[in-house]
Design an enzyme around this catalytic site. Structure first.
Site, PDB file in Angstrom:
ATOM      1  N   ARG A 119      66.193   2.518  12.970  1.00 55.95           N
ATOM      2  CA  ARG A 119      65.562   3.013  11.707  1.00 55.95           C
ATOM      3  C   ARG A 119      66.880   3.129  10.876  1.00 55.95           C
ATOM      4  O   ARG A 119      66.369   3.438   9.356  1.00 55.95           O
ATOM      5  CB  ARG A 119      65.608   4.999  12.321  1.00 55.95           C
ATOM      6  CG  ARG A 119      66.178   6.336  11.824  1.00 55.95           C
ATOM      7  CD  ARG A 119      64.379   5.984  10.199  1.00 55.95           C
ATOM      8  NE  ARG A 119      64.901   6.510   9.033  1.00 55.95           N
ATOM      9  CZ  ARG A 119      64.865   6.421   7.875  1.00 55.95           C
ATOM     10  NH1 ARG A 119      65.778   5.437   7.726  1.00 55.95           N
ATOM     11  NH2 ARG A 119      64.930   6.743   6.893  1.00 55.95           N
ATOM     12  N   TYR A 120      68.503   3.095  10.943  1.00 55.36           N
ATOM     13  CA  TYR A 120      69.571   2.683  10.089  1.00 55.36           C
ATOM     14  C   TYR A 120      69.289   0.921   9.418  1.00 55.36           C
ATOM     15  O   TYR A 120      69.124  -0.150  10.903  1.00 55.36           O
ATOM     16  CB  TYR A 120      70.523   3.322  10.309  1.00 55.36           C
ATOM     17  CG  TYR A 120      70.394   4.913  10.766  1.00 55.36           C
ATOM     18  CD1 TYR A 120      70.249   5.671   9.467  1.00 55.36           C
ATOM     19  CD2 TYR A 120      70.035   5.449  12.366  1.00 55.36           C
ATOM     20  CE1 TYR A 120      69.782   6.493   9.945  1.00 55.36           C
ATOM     21  CE2 TYR A 120      70.136   6.555  11.837  1.00 55.36           C
ATOM     22  CZ  TYR A 120      70.201   7.605  10.518  1.00 55.36           C
ATOM     23  OH  TYR A 120      69.720   8.770  10.980  1.00 55.36           O
ATOM     24  N   ARG A 123      71.875  -0.891  12.842  1.00 57.76           N
ATOM     25  CA  ARG A 123      72.549  -0.196  13.775  1.00 57.76           C
ATOM     26  C   ARG A 123      71.050   0.105  14.755  1.00 57.76           C
ATOM     27  O   ARG A 123      70.223   0.425  13.783  1.00 57.76           O
ATOM     28  CB  ARG A 123      73.441   0.642  14.162  1.00 57.76           C
ATOM     29  CG  ARG A 123      73.261   2.068  13.334  1.00 57.76           C
ATOM     30  CD  ARG A 123      74.790   2.812  12.736  1.00 57.76           C
ATOM     31  NE  ARG A 123      74.638   3.878  12.441  1.00 57.76           N
ATOM     32  CZ  ARG A 123      73.859   3.983  11.075  1.00 57.76           C
ATOM     33  NH1 ARG A 123      74.007   3.446  10.418  1.00 57.76           N
ATOM     34  NH2 ARG A 123      73.698   5.543  10.295  1.00 57.76           N
ATOM     35  N   CYS A 132      66.366  10.782  33.868  1.00 58.79           N
ATOM     36  CA  CYS A 132      67.928  11.741  33.649  1.00 58.79           C
ATOM     37  C   CYS A 132      67.682  12.120  34.674  1.00 58.79           C
ATOM     38  O   CYS A 132      66.988  13.078  35.540  1.00 58.79           O
ATOM     39  CB  CYS A 132      66.914  13.014  32.314  1.00 58.79           C
ATOM     40  SG  CYS A 132      67.383  11.975  30.794  1.00 58.79           S
ATOM     41  N   CYS A 136      66.826  18.718  30.604  1.00 53.54           N
ATOM     42  CA  CYS A 136      67.292  19.403  29.527  1.00 53.54           C
ATOM     43  C   CYS A 136      65.919  20.071  28.431  1.00 53.54           C
ATOM     44  O   CYS A 136      65.064  19.310  28.321  1.00 53.54           O
ATOM     45  CB  CYS A 136      67.880  18.653  27.951  1.00 53.54           C
ATOM     46  SG  CYS A 136      69.528  18.501  28.825  1.00 53.54           S
ATOM     47  N   CYS A 139      64.947  19.360  24.607  1.00 50.76           N
ATOM     48  CA  CYS A 139      65.009  17.367  25.073  1.00 50.76           C
ATOM     49  C   CYS A 139      64.701  17.669  23.670  1.00 50.76           C
ATOM     50  O   CYS A 139      63.242  17.719  23.624  1.00 50.76           O
ATOM     51  CB  CYS A 139      65.268  16.760  26.013  1.00 50.76           C
ATOM     52  SG  CYS A 139      64.617  15.432  25.455  1.00 50.76           S
ATOM     53  N   ARG A 141      63.440  14.203  23.467  1.00 51.82           N
ATOM     54  CA  ARG A 141      62.496  13.167  23.374  1.00 51.82           C
ATOM     55  C   ARG A 141      62.021  13.703  24.533  1.00 51.82           C
ATOM     56  O   ARG A 141      61.692  12.995  25.616  1.00 51.82           O
ATOM     57  CB  ARG A 141      62.847  12.179  24.485  1.00 51.82           C
ATOM     58  CG  ARG A 141      63.400  11.406  22.813  1.00 51.82           C
ATOM     59  CD  ARG A 141      64.020  10.054  22.942  1.00 51.82           C
ATOM     60  NE  ARG A 141      64.326   9.171  21.591  1.00 51.82           N
ATOM     61  CZ  ARG A 141      65.534   9.705  22.306  1.00 51.82           C
ATOM     62  NH1 ARG A 141      66.486   9.987  23.013  1.00 51.82           N
ATOM     63  NH2 ARG A 141      66.374   9.197  20.704  1.00 51.82           N
ATOM     64  N   ASP A 300      65.383  20.341  16.404  1.00 48.65           N
ATOM     65  CA  ASP A 300      64.483  19.236  16.291  1.00 48.65           C
ATOM     66  C   ASP A 300      63.256  19.763  16.458  1.00 48.65           C
ATOM     67  O   ASP A 300      62.941  21.256  16.700  1.00 48.65           O
ATOM     68  CB  ASP A 300      64.526  18.083  16.244  1.00 48.65           C
ATOM     69  CG  ASP A 300      63.882  17.782  17.625  1.00 48.65           C
ATOM     70  OD1 ASP A 300      62.883  18.100  18.312  1.00 48.65           O
ATOM     71  OD2 ASP A 300      65.014  16.497  17.180  1.00 48.65           O
ATOM     72  N   ASP A 337      68.177  16.367  12.013  1.00 49.71           N
ATOM     73  CA  ASP A 337      66.893  14.983  12.292  1.00 49.71           C
ATOM     74  C   ASP A 337      65.963  15.859  10.822  1.00 49.71           C
ATOM     75  O   ASP A 337      65.218  15.974  11.669  1.00 49.71           O
ATOM     76  CB  ASP A 337      67.619  14.762  13.059  1.00 49.71           C
ATOM     77  CG  ASP A 337      67.162  13.391  13.388  1.00 49.71           C
ATOM     78  OD1 ASP A 337      66.686  12.791  12.899  1.00 49.71           O
ATOM     79  OD2 ASP A 337      67.794  12.649  14.291  1.00 49.71           O
ATOM     80  N   LYS A 344      69.169  11.759   9.761  1.00 49.13           N
ATOM     81  CA  LYS A 344      69.590  12.834   9.607  1.00 49.13           C
ATOM     82  C   LYS A 344      70.676  13.367   8.395  1.00 49.13           C
ATOM     83  O   LYS A 344      70.905  12.034   7.825  1.00 49.13           O
ATOM     84  CB  LYS A 344      70.993  12.032  10.996  1.00 49.13           C
ATOM     85  CG  LYS A 344      71.060  12.267  12.226  1.00 49.13           C
ATOM     86  CD  LYS A 344      71.897  11.396  13.476  1.00 49.13           C
ATOM     87  CE  LYS A 344      71.370  11.425  14.514  1.00 49.13           C
ATOM     88  NZ  LYS A 344      71.567  10.029  14.393  1.00 49.13           N
TER      89      LYS A 344
HETATM   90  C1  LIG Z   1      71.286   8.806  15.192  1.00 45.48           C
HETATM   91  C2  LIG Z   1      70.929   7.731  15.499  1.00 45.48           C
HETATM   92  C3  LIG Z   1      71.541   6.376  15.462  1.00 45.48           C
HETATM   93  C4  LIG Z   1      73.021   6.788  15.372  1.00 45.48           C
HETATM   94  O1  LIG Z   1      73.546   7.359  14.319  1.00 45.48           O
HETATM   95  P1  LIG Z   1      75.166   7.595  13.663  1.00 45.48           P
HETATM   96  O2  LIG Z   1      74.650   8.301  12.393  1.00 45.48           O
HETATM   97  O3  LIG Z   1      75.628   6.125  13.792  1.00 45.48           O
HETATM   98  O4  LIG Z   1      75.581   8.125  15.192  1.00 45.48           O
HETATM   99  C5  LIG Z   1      70.976   5.109  15.410  1.00 45.48           C
HETATM  100  N1  LIG Z   1      69.137   5.576  15.190  1.00 45.48           N
HETATM  101  C6  LIG Z   1      68.189   6.699  15.303  1.00 45.48           C
HETATM  102  C7  LIG Z   1      67.582   6.029  15.556  1.00 45.48           C
HETATM  103  C8  LIG Z   1      69.381   7.672  15.738  1.00 45.48           C
HETATM  104  O5  LIG Z   1      68.103   9.051  16.026  1.00 45.48           O
HETATM  105  S1  SF4 Z   2      68.945  15.836  26.379  1.00 46.68           S
HETATM  106 FE1  SF4 Z   2      66.907  14.434  26.872  1.00 46.68          FE
HETATM  107  S2  SF4 Z   2      67.655  12.451  27.237  1.00 46.68           S
HETATM  108 FE2  SF4 Z   2      69.517  13.829  27.120  1.00 46.68          FE
HETATM  109  S3  SF4 Z   2      70.343  14.407  29.068  1.00 46.68           S
HETATM  110 FE3  SF4 Z   2      68.659  15.941  28.162  1.00 46.68          FE
HETATM  111  S4  SF4 Z   2      66.716  15.591  28.602  1.00 46.68           S
HETATM  112 FE4  SF4 Z   2      67.887  12.977  29.456  1.00 46.68          FE
END
Ligand SMILES: *Cc1c(COP(=O)(O)O)cnc(C)c1O
Ligand code: SF4
Length: 387
Positions: A119-120, A123, A132, A136, A139, A141, A300, A337, A344
């Site tokens: 996305r960025y 990175r 997991c 959670c 979560c 995802r 989110d 986000d 973010k």
């Molecule tokens: C949060 C996130 C990151 C890391 O973002 P930082 O602001 O550098 O911590 C990288 N990729 C994705 C898709 C993210 O959601």
């Molecule tokens: S937030 Fe989602 S991915 Fe992270 S530990 Fe909890 S269940 Fe697993």
């Protein structure tokens, strides 16, 4: 746990206790004995406030798993116990809330393959598992974790490494999931080794909730694998001061002693931690354990977590009560986000009252007003670099 403690034979009790403690501190035992169905929930006499039918209906949609360790932190007398709320299914997960969607962060559109979200610019998020130890309830995802059809395969991981190798702009790889520490030491060693061998990767990060839900997993042997791959950073996910226990403190100390910089990402959760007092206590405990609060996330818009969502302004109000009142490094950045893949976005209380040619009018944390002069001759330097 099995109900073996009311054995009629008093003789081997000391030994039994010892064995019990040994099992308890064995992460593999914790994983094997995860609570994954209603029938396995601990049943103190007062758990009448657990509705088994509701839990079964929810777990048909979103799986449940709780380590015996994390479950032991629950106060069952309290229906709104913050630990319980984070791990025990709730009927409200079946409601579709306002603005909620399956993939609110549009991760899919930034995902060239199942294991990568890019996305960025510099990175990537590298997803190495969808499992997991504890799921959670909040979560982001949720639609994927624990879903057999979404599991990341060995081929997906190889493809991810190949992707990073081909993209020379990637200088920071964030290994996440699921929880990477559900993998074996050997599997982690292979993945970290392969990523570290890529010359343009400067920093490796791991995102994990293991120190919170399965601190026993942070063994000397795991740490000896991790420390071969410096610079390696770890971000963990503590949401409530009660999650800081002697066990989790020991896990954090092991990681910090191995020279791993530790950060923490907290999710702002209604009824769990949406107060300045609770968060201040949490952040103080974190920095005492050498963990830097990194992000505070607005909850989110994933489906099934509406009951956890506060208004966006709640996070700003909370920061307002922390900034200036406690150590700067104990205060995380509050981020939203945003839905639609915008990424973010950081939010701060507004400290700038007025901007003009001659300067800025600012207020401090106590509400006093100050003026900062601005040099009107100042020109932005012309960049000579092509980028
Ligand atoms: C949060 C996130 C990151 C890391 O973002 P930082 O602001 O550098 O911590 C990288 N990729 C994705 C898709 C993210 O959601
Ligand atoms: S937030 Fe989602 S991915 Fe992270 S530990 Fe909890 S269940 Fe697993």
């Amino acid at each position: 746990m099995e109900n073996s403690s009311d054995s009629p034979n008093p003789e081997p009790e000391g030994q039994e206790e010892e064995e019990k403690a040994e099992k308890w501190s064995d992460w593999k035992w914790q994983l094997k004995n995860r609570i994954m169905s209603v029938g396995r929930l601990p049943r103190p006499s007062h758990t009448h406030n657990v509705d088994e039918k509701i839990i079964s209906r929810v777990t048909d949609v979103f799986p449940m798993a709780v380590t015996p360790y994390y479950a032991s932190l629950i106060d069952w007398e309290d229906e709104n116990d913050p630990i319980r709320m984070q791990c025990i299914p709730d009927e409200r997960e079946l409601i579709s809330g306002r603005g909620e969607m399956e993939d609110p962060l549009r991760e899919e559109s930034y995902s060239p393959m199942p294991s990568i979200v890019h996305r960025y610019p510099d990175r990537v998020l590298f997803l190495v598992t969808m499992k997991c130890s504890t799921y959670c309830r909040h979560c982001t995802r949720k639609r994927k974790v624990g879903d057999r059809n979404a599991e990341i395969t060995a081929q997906d991981i190889r493809n991810g490494i190949e992707y990073i190798r081909k993209h020379e702009e990637v200088r920071d790889v964030l290994i996440s999931g699921g929880d990477p520490f559900t993998l074996s030491d050997q599997a982690l060693d292979r993945i970290l080794g392969a990523v570290r061998a890529i010359p343009h990767v400067e920093v490796i990060r791991i995102g994990t909730r293991t120190p919170v839900v399965l601190p026993q997993r942070i063994t000397e042997s795991l740490v000896s694998v991790l420390k071969k791959y410096h610079p390696l950073w770890i971000n963990t996910h503590f949401n409530h001061p009660r999650e800081i226990t002697p066990e989790s403190e020991k896990a954090l100390a092991r990681l910090a002693d191995a020279g791993i910089p530790l950060g923490n990402q907290t999710v702002l959760l209604k009824g769990v931690n949406d107060s300045p007092e609770i968060l201040k206590e949490l952040f103080h405990l974190l920095v005492k354990n050498r963990v830097r609060p990194y992000y505070l996330y607005h909850c989110d818009y994933s489906r099934g977590i509406q009951h956890f969502r506060t208004p966006v302004c709640r996070g700003i109000e909370i920061l307002e009560k922390l900034i200036g009142y406690t150590s700067g490094f104990a205060i995380p950045l509050y981020v939203v986000d945003v839905t639609g893949g915008g990424g973010k976005i950081p939010l701060l209380p507004n400290y700038c009252i007025e901007k003009s040619d001659t300067g800025m009018t600012l207020r401090n944390f106590e509400g006093n007003i100050y003026h900062v002069e601005q040099d009107q001759e100042y020109r932005v330097p012309v960049s000579t670099d092509a980028g």
